[in-house]
Motif scaffolding. Structure first.
Motif, PDB file in Angstrom:
ATOM      1  N   ILE A   1       0.840  -1.199   0.000  1.00 52.70           N
ATOM      2  CA  ILE A   1       0.000   0.000   0.000  1.00 52.70           C
ATOM      3  C   ILE A   1       0.874   1.247   0.000  1.00 52.70           C
ATOM      4  CG2 ILE A   1      -1.667   1.326   1.357  1.00 52.70           C
ATOM      5  CD1 ILE A   1      -2.787  -1.360   2.362  1.00 52.70           C
ATOM      6  N   GLN A   2       1.889   1.249   0.862  1.00 51.48           N
ATOM      7  CA  GLN A   2       2.781   2.397   0.939  1.00 51.48           C
ATOM      8  C   GLN A   2       3.518   2.611  -0.380  1.00 51.48           C
ATOM      9  OE1 GLN A   2       6.364   2.282   1.110  1.00 51.48           O
ATOM     10  NE2 GLN A   2       6.934   4.182   2.160  1.00 51.48           N
ATOM     11  N   LYS A   3       3.946   1.546  -1.030  1.00 51.42           N
ATOM     12  CA  LYS A   3       4.695   1.668  -2.280  1.00 51.42           C
ATOM     13  C   LYS A   3       3.812   2.198  -3.416  1.00 51.42           C
ATOM     14  CE  LYS A   3       8.366  -1.698  -1.390  1.00 51.42           C
ATOM     15  NZ  LYS A   3       9.492  -0.869  -1.892  1.00 51.42           N
TER      16      LYS A   3
ATOM     17  N   ARG B   1       2.561   6.493   9.988  1.00 57.93           N
ATOM     18  CA  ARG B   1       3.768   7.319  10.160  1.00 57.93           C
ATOM     19  C   ARG B   1       4.556   7.390   8.852  1.00 57.93           C
ATOM     20  NH1 ARG B   1       9.245   7.357  12.612  1.00 57.93           N
ATOM     21  NH2 ARG B   1       9.419   9.485  13.411  1.00 57.93           N
ATOM     22  N   SER B   2       4.603   6.280   8.141  1.00 58.83           N
ATOM     23  CA  SER B   2       5.297   6.251   6.860  1.00 58.83           C
ATOM     24  C   SER B   2       4.632   7.187   5.854  1.00 58.83           C
ATOM     25  CB  SER B   2       5.314   4.820   6.313  1.00 58.83           C
ATOM     26  OG  SER B   2       5.836   4.783   5.010  1.00 58.83           O
ATOM     27  N   LEU B   3       3.301   7.183   5.805  1.00 54.43           N
ATOM     28  CA  LEU B   3       2.575   8.025   4.855  1.00 54.43           C
ATOM     29  C   LEU B   3       2.697   9.501   5.221  1.00 54.43           C
ATOM     30  CD1 LEU B   3      -0.695   5.909   4.503  1.00 54.43           C
ATOM     31  CD2 LEU B   3       1.165   6.068   2.843  1.00 54.43           C
ATOM     32  N   ALA B   4       2.585   9.795   6.516  1.00 52.58           N
ATOM     33  CA  ALA B   4       2.597  11.193   6.943  1.00 52.58           C
ATOM     34  C   ALA B   4       3.903  11.883   6.569  1.00 52.58           C
ATOM     35  CB  ALA B   4       2.355  11.278   8.447  1.00 52.58           C
ATOM     36  N   HIS B   5       5.034  11.190   6.693  1.00 53.94           N
ATOM     37  CA  HIS B   5       6.332  11.847   6.505  1.00 53.94           C
ATOM     38  C   HIS B   5       7.207  11.155   5.465  1.00 53.94           C
ATOM     39  CE1 HIS B   5       5.538  14.650   9.740  1.00 53.94           C
ATOM     40  NE2 HIS B   5       5.170  13.649  10.515  1.00 53.94           N
ATOM     41  N   ASP B   6       6.591  10.338   4.603  1.00 55.07           N
ATOM     42  CA  ASP B   6       7.330   9.662   3.527  1.00 55.07           C
ATOM     43  C   ASP B   6       8.565   8.942   4.071  1.00 55.07           C
ATOM     44  OD1 ASP B   6       8.066   8.720   1.072  1.00 55.07           O
ATOM     45  OD2 ASP B   6       8.801  10.647   0.304  1.00 55.07           O
TER      46      ASP B   6
ATOM     47  N   ARG C   1       3.092  -9.559   0.752  1.00 48.35           N
ATOM     48  CA  ARG C   1       3.490  -8.644  -0.306  1.00 48.35           C
ATOM     49  C   ARG C   1       2.862  -9.037  -1.638  1.00 48.35           C
ATOM     50  NH1 ARG C   1       9.282  -6.308  -1.173  1.00 48.35           N
ATOM     51  NH2 ARG C   1       7.861  -4.918  -2.313  1.00 48.35           N
ATOM     52  N   LEU C   2       2.866 -10.326  -1.949  1.00 46.70           N
ATOM     53  CA  LEU C   2       2.318 -10.781  -3.228  1.00 46.70           C
ATOM     54  C   LEU C   2       0.817 -10.544  -3.305  1.00 46.70           C
ATOM     55  CD1 LEU C   2       4.314 -14.135  -3.554  1.00 46.70           C
ATOM     56  CD2 LEU C   2       4.710 -12.026  -4.843  1.00 46.70           C
ATOM     57  N   HIS C   3       0.108 -10.893  -2.226  1.00 44.52           N
ATOM     58  CA  HIS C   3      -1.340 -10.659  -2.220  1.00 44.52           C
ATOM     59  C   HIS C   3      -1.648  -9.162  -2.236  1.00 44.52           C
ATOM     60  CE1 HIS C   3      -2.220 -14.856  -0.302  1.00 44.52           C
ATOM     61  NE2 HIS C   3      -1.958 -14.922  -1.594  1.00 44.52           N
TER      62      HIS C   3
ATOM     63  N   ARG D   1      -3.839  -7.094  -5.218  1.00 43.30           N
ATOM     64  CA  ARG D   1      -5.051  -6.333  -4.935  1.00 43.30           C
ATOM     65  C   ARG D   1      -4.856  -4.836  -5.183  1.00 43.30           C
ATOM     66  NH1 ARG D   1      -9.625  -8.151  -5.402  1.00 43.30           N
ATOM     67  NH2 ARG D   1     -10.652  -7.604  -3.445  1.00 43.30           N
ATOM     68  N   MET D   2      -3.618  -4.329  -5.107  1.00 44.24           N
ATOM     69  CA  MET D   2      -3.397  -2.931  -5.443  1.00 44.24           C
ATOM     70  C   MET D   2      -3.690  -2.687  -6.930  1.00 44.24           C
ATOM     71  SD  MET D   2      -2.691  -1.411  -2.641  1.00 44.24           S
ATOM     72  CE  MET D   2      -3.746  -2.680  -1.873  1.00 44.24           C
ATOM     73  N   VAL D   3      -3.300  -3.620  -7.776  1.00 42.24           N
ATOM     74  CA  VAL D   3      -3.609  -3.487  -9.202  1.00 42.24           C
ATOM     75  C   VAL D   3      -5.119  -3.531  -9.420  1.00 42.24           C
ATOM     76  CG1 VAL D   3      -3.331  -4.544 -11.480  1.00 42.24           C
ATOM     77  CG2 VAL D   3      -1.398  -4.473  -9.895  1.00 42.24           C
ATOM     78  N   ASP D   4      -5.784  -4.458  -8.727  1.00 44.18           N
ATOM     79  CA  ASP D   4      -7.245  -4.541  -8.851  1.00 44.18           C
ATOM     80  C   ASP D   4      -7.901  -3.229  -8.433  1.00 44.18           C
ATOM     81  OD1 ASP D   4      -6.932  -7.184  -9.613  1.00 44.18           O
ATOM     82  OD2 ASP D   4      -7.376  -7.999  -7.622  1.00 44.18           O
ATOM     83  N   LEU D   5      -7.422  -2.632  -7.344  1.00 47.27           N
ATOM     84  CA  LEU D   5      -7.983  -1.368  -6.862  1.00 47.27           C
ATOM     85  C   LEU D   5      -7.809  -0.254  -7.891  1.00 47.27           C
ATOM     86  CD1 LEU D   5      -6.925  -1.098  -3.098  1.00 47.27           C
ATOM     87  CD2 LEU D   5      -9.249  -1.007  -3.976  1.00 47.27           C
ATOM     88  N   VAL D   6      -6.601  -0.139  -8.437  1.00 53.70           N
ATOM     89  CA  VAL D   6      -6.306   0.931  -9.384  1.00 53.70           C
ATOM     90  C   VAL D   6      -7.177   0.811 -10.628  1.00 53.70           C
ATOM     91  CG1 VAL D   6      -4.555   1.795 -10.988  1.00 53.70           C
ATOM     92  CG2 VAL D   6      -3.968   1.396  -8.597  1.00 53.70           C
ATOM     93  N   LEU D   7      -7.237  -0.382 -11.195  1.00 56.05           N
ATOM     94  CA  LEU D   7      -7.985  -0.556 -12.443  1.00 56.05           C
ATOM     95  C   LEU D   7      -9.485  -0.433 -12.224  1.00 56.05           C
ATOM     96  CD1 LEU D   7      -5.937  -3.396 -14.172  1.00 56.05           C
ATOM     97  CD2 LEU D   7      -5.759  -0.912 -14.438  1.00 56.05           C
ATOM     98  N   ASP D   8      -9.955  -0.843 -11.060  1.00 58.56           N
ATOM     99  CA  ASP D   8     -11.376  -0.683 -10.765  1.00 58.56           C
ATOM    100  C   ASP D   8     -11.743   0.786 -10.618  1.00 58.56           C
ATOM    101  OD1 ASP D   8     -14.056  -1.760  -9.867  1.00 58.56           O
ATOM    102  OD2 ASP D   8     -13.475  -0.722  -8.031  1.00 58.56           O
ATOM    103  N   ALA D   9     -10.820   1.586 -10.080  1.00 59.58           N
ATOM    104  CA  ALA D   9     -11.102   3.010  -9.858  1.00 59.58           C
ATOM    105  C   ALA D   9     -11.253   3.775 -11.158  1.00 59.58           C
ATOM    106  CB  ALA D   9      -9.996   3.634  -9.012  1.00 59.58           C
TER     107      ALA D   9
END
Length: 766
Positions: A29-31, A105-110, A695-697, A701-709
């Motif tokens: 998600i972070q990547k 914390r990772s998202l807030a401050h990269d 990581r693999l799962h 699902r990140m690809v599925d989310l992007v293409l569905d959006a």
């Protein structure tokens, strides 16, 4: 270019040793979010994003395996739509709470999550978690060895490492928690510090976007809550379910962050408390945190304020107040996420997704109808069932709200022609760019009056809702004041308000014009939504889309000016600090006039630009017709507890939903599910396996989310989904093959399965 946000609200369940699986998902998600931010920055800087990820990555030291593939995917899509991926809400409990905190914390401050791989693989082991005083000696509890021998024979799939470490736990200290809370808190603090210190200007959260993190805790003693009844007049109950909120926002007023280095003690407290599994860890207390920090040579200066404001505990009792695992009462923390979504306005076109991570979903199959054993019954009722409460009611509420929004959208489309005709008569066919500020103000006021007249009695209901919203806003600024007292003071200001008549309702309307900051902001957001509808997917009309981009930028600037007006905040505060008088009412009147002027100037800048007459007229119509639509829709939106007409679609992320590589769900992929999700604590090999599959799962699902959006965008259908997923899988396997000690055979097996899937796909296409 058409712009859109994929806005994610993330819910992370408890999962004991499957926390390491959730870490793998968090990493993906972070990547994805970081790749989106890097691409968005490149596009808005005027650079050519085809230069590639390395040309824009500003941190060459971090691992960027799958990040590059996400960048390439979003860059391909940018030919059709500029998609920005944003996580703005995270709600977690227990193992999910720890991962949610680290991700936030990772998202807030990269900040990178790379260092946390070793934390989970090394520290999430029973031998690392056990209190040194609880470890067994060679002859400790020798009488249980026959039981362990029997377990070894019956274990089947359990590895020898699991049996050995399980022996240490069983032969260790009894009647006290075997795991060390002090050591665990220290490990959490160390892990957060290892992410690095925030640097100015670095964040994965867009400017003026809030990020909210909610962490579930269970308060053993509970906090008193008064409830009003008819008879008796009131009673008191103790509330044991608690949710800590941490926030981040960067805006004109600067950066307000609970995730900076000073916030680490509080974040670690929340992480330690939410995962304080009864029987394994002692309850979490402030005294424990302070003792660890003192021994470490650091401090938590704001701990008294934190406990007083976040947990309603005074210093004299806060030190020993105990908190335990949030999953005891709230293992599926949907409510806080759903409530936060309702308050998130959308300036851009948004695809809103409520993503929840369930590492080991329950089977829908009916169990065998047999009575459990004595101890099995106790475990089932006290441990298992509280953590598996169904989520149907929360999701039914989301579905009902979505149905209302769809119906409201249909209503808007049907009444728009009639409203446009009414407003068009006011414009008198004036479609030129030459219009003065005074003319626009007169047109706006005339349109607002006409909307009120056309609404008739319905306007009274609309007005009361706006007035109630103003009271809510003021109460948020002055929580020390009673709602009744606030309402009485506000009515004193109403009496001072000049209106066309002496009618009290007219006076209230005029005062709202002065004070309601949300009204002009909603007007500009309404125009943004109309701009989103005017985009063309035709390559022949790229110039029009580019002009619309510039229009939206001006609208965003206008919204930003209204939202960040410190003078407005001070003026609203004067309602309760100054005595009501005609003289002190004038600054409030000026406040309202300035807000309207900001809106008007924003539109004037837009219609004076190089756009076609038809688009210019559409934008004027949207601007002037806003009051009609607000009277029609705002009462319905507010009654649903929402702030926008955006549907929320719910997506699950679990092994059951990620089967591009291997079918069979958790049973076929995860090893930490054994021993009621405890098995991962007893084997590093198990943890490595589950982290890798996380990581693999997550990538799938990140690809599925992007293409569905962006499924409605022409051209998106031509993306080779399997090729993208395969590239992601290969990048992850390539990186992790150098990091994981016990996964070589599993990685080889996965690569074989990927090759087989590709071959089958190629054969099917041919």
């Amino acid at each position: 270019m058409n712009e859109r946000e994929l806005r994610i609200a993330l819910v992370m369940y408890g999962g004991l040793s499957l926390a390491v699986y959730m870490h793998g998902i968090s990493k993906e998600i972070q990547k994805l979010v970081r790749a989106s931010k890097v691409l968005s920055a490149a596009i808005h800087s005027g650079s050519n994003p085809r230069a590639g990820y390395d040309a824009f990555n500003d941190d060459a030291d971090r691992e960027t395996d799958s990040e590059r593939v996400y960048f390439d995917l979003l860059q391909q899509l940018s030919m059709h739509v500029n998609l920005r991926v944003v996580v703005d809400v995270i709600s977690g409990t227990s193992a999910g709470g720890i991962n949610g905190i680290m991700l936030a914390r990772s998202l807030a401050h990269d900040l990178p999550l790379d260092q946390h791989r070793s934390m989970w693989l090394h520290n999430a082991d029973v031998t690392e978690l056990m209190d040194p005083g609880a470890l067994p000696t060679r002859w400790s509890k020798a009488y249980v060895r026959p039981v362990l021998w029997g377990l070894r024979r019956a274990a089947g799939r359990l590895a020898p490492e699991v049996i050995e470490n399980l022996s240490k736990l069983i032969r260790g200290r009894w009647w006290q928690p075997p795991f060390s809370g002090i050591d665990f808190y220290h490990k959490l603090v160390t892990a957060m510090r290892a992410m690095g210190d925030p640097q100015s200007g670095r964040s994965l959260v867009p400017y003026e976007h809030p990020l909210s993190l909610f962490v579930s805790l269970t308060d053993l003693f509970g906090q008193p809550m008064e409830i009003e009844l008819h008879s008796p007049a009131r009673l008191t109950e103790r509330v044991h379910q608690h949710s800590l909120e941490f926030t981040y926002r960067a805006g004109a007023a600067g950066v307000a962050s609970d995730f900076d280095s000073e916030g680490i003690p509080a974040l670690a407290f929340a992480a330690r408390a939410t995962s304080s599994y009864a029987g394994l860890f002692p309850p979490m207390t402030l005294a424990e945190a302070l003792s660890v920090l003192e021994a470490d040579g650091s401090a938590w200066p704001a701990h008294e304020e934190f406990f007083a404001t976040r947990l309603s505990l005074e210093p004299e009792i806060a030190q020993q107040w105990p908190f335990v695992d949030g999953g005891v009462l709230n293992n599926k923390p949907f409510k806080t996420a759903i409530d936060a979504i309702r308050t998130r306005p959308a300036s851009r076109k948004v695809a809103r997704r409520l993503l929840y991570v369930e590492p080991n979903p329950e089977s829908g199959n009916s169990p065998q109808p047999q009575s459990p054993s004595y101890f099995g019954l106790i475990k089932r009722t006290l441990v298992d069932l509280p953590g598996t409460e169904p989520i149907g009611e929360e999701l039914r509420q989301v579905a009902a709200a979505n149905a209302e929004i769809r119906a409201l959208s249909v209503l808007i489309s049907r009444v728009r022609p009639r409203i446009n005709n009414l407003v068009q008569n006011l414009l008198e066919d004036n479609t030129s760019a030459d219009i003065t500020a005074a003319q626009l103000a007169n047109l706006r006021n005339a349109a607002d009056r006409l909307a009120r007249e056309q609404a008739g009695y319905a306007f009274f209901s609309y007005h009361r809702i706006r007035f109630a919203q103003l009271l809510e806003q003021l109460h948020a600024q002055h929580p020390e004041l009673h709602a009744g007292a606030m309402s009485s003071r506000l009515m004193q200001w109403v009496e001072l308000t000049e209106a066309a008549t002496t009618d009290a309702h007219d006076k209230e309307v005029r005062l709202l014009d002065y004070l309601d900051r949300s009204f002009p902001i909603r007007r500009l957001r309404f125009v943004v939504r109309r701009v989103n509808e005017l985009y063309s997917h035709s390559h022949a009309e790229r110039d029009i889309n580019q002009a619309l981009n510039g229009i939206k930028e001006k609208l965003y600037n206008g919204i930003h000016m209204l939202e960040s007006d410190d003078g407005a905040t001070r003026a609203l505060g004067s309602l309760f600090t100054d005595a009501p008088s005609a003289a002190s009412l004038q600054p409030l009147a000026t406040l309202g006039a300035n807000a309207s002027n900001t809106c008007d100037q924003t539109l004037l800048a837009i219609v004076a630009g190089p756009i076609t007459d038809s688009i210019r007229n559409e934008l004027r119509l949207a601007y002037l017709s806003f009051s009609f639509f607000d009277v029609l829709t705002w009462p319905l939106i507010r009654s649903a507890g929402r702030s926008e007409l955006e549907q929320v679609k719910v997506v699950r992320l679990s092994p059951e939903d990620s089967q591009s590589i291997r079918r069979g769900g958790a049973d076929a992929t995860l090893k930490g599910t054994g021993l009621d999700n405890f098995a991962g604590f007893f084997s590093r090999a198990y943890r490595e396996n589950d982290y890798l599959w996380g990581r693999l799962h997550g990538a799938e699902r990140m690809v599925d989310l992007v293409l569905d959006a962006i499924a409605d965008v022409p051209g998106a259908a031509h993306i080779d989904t399997q090729a993208i997923k395969t590239s992601l899988f290969e990048s992850i396997l390539g990186q992790e093959s150098t990091q994981l000690e016990f996964c070589a055979a599993e990685i080889d097996k996965i690569r074989t399965e990927i090759a087989q899937a590709l071959a089958m796909s190629a054969e099917a296409k041919s």
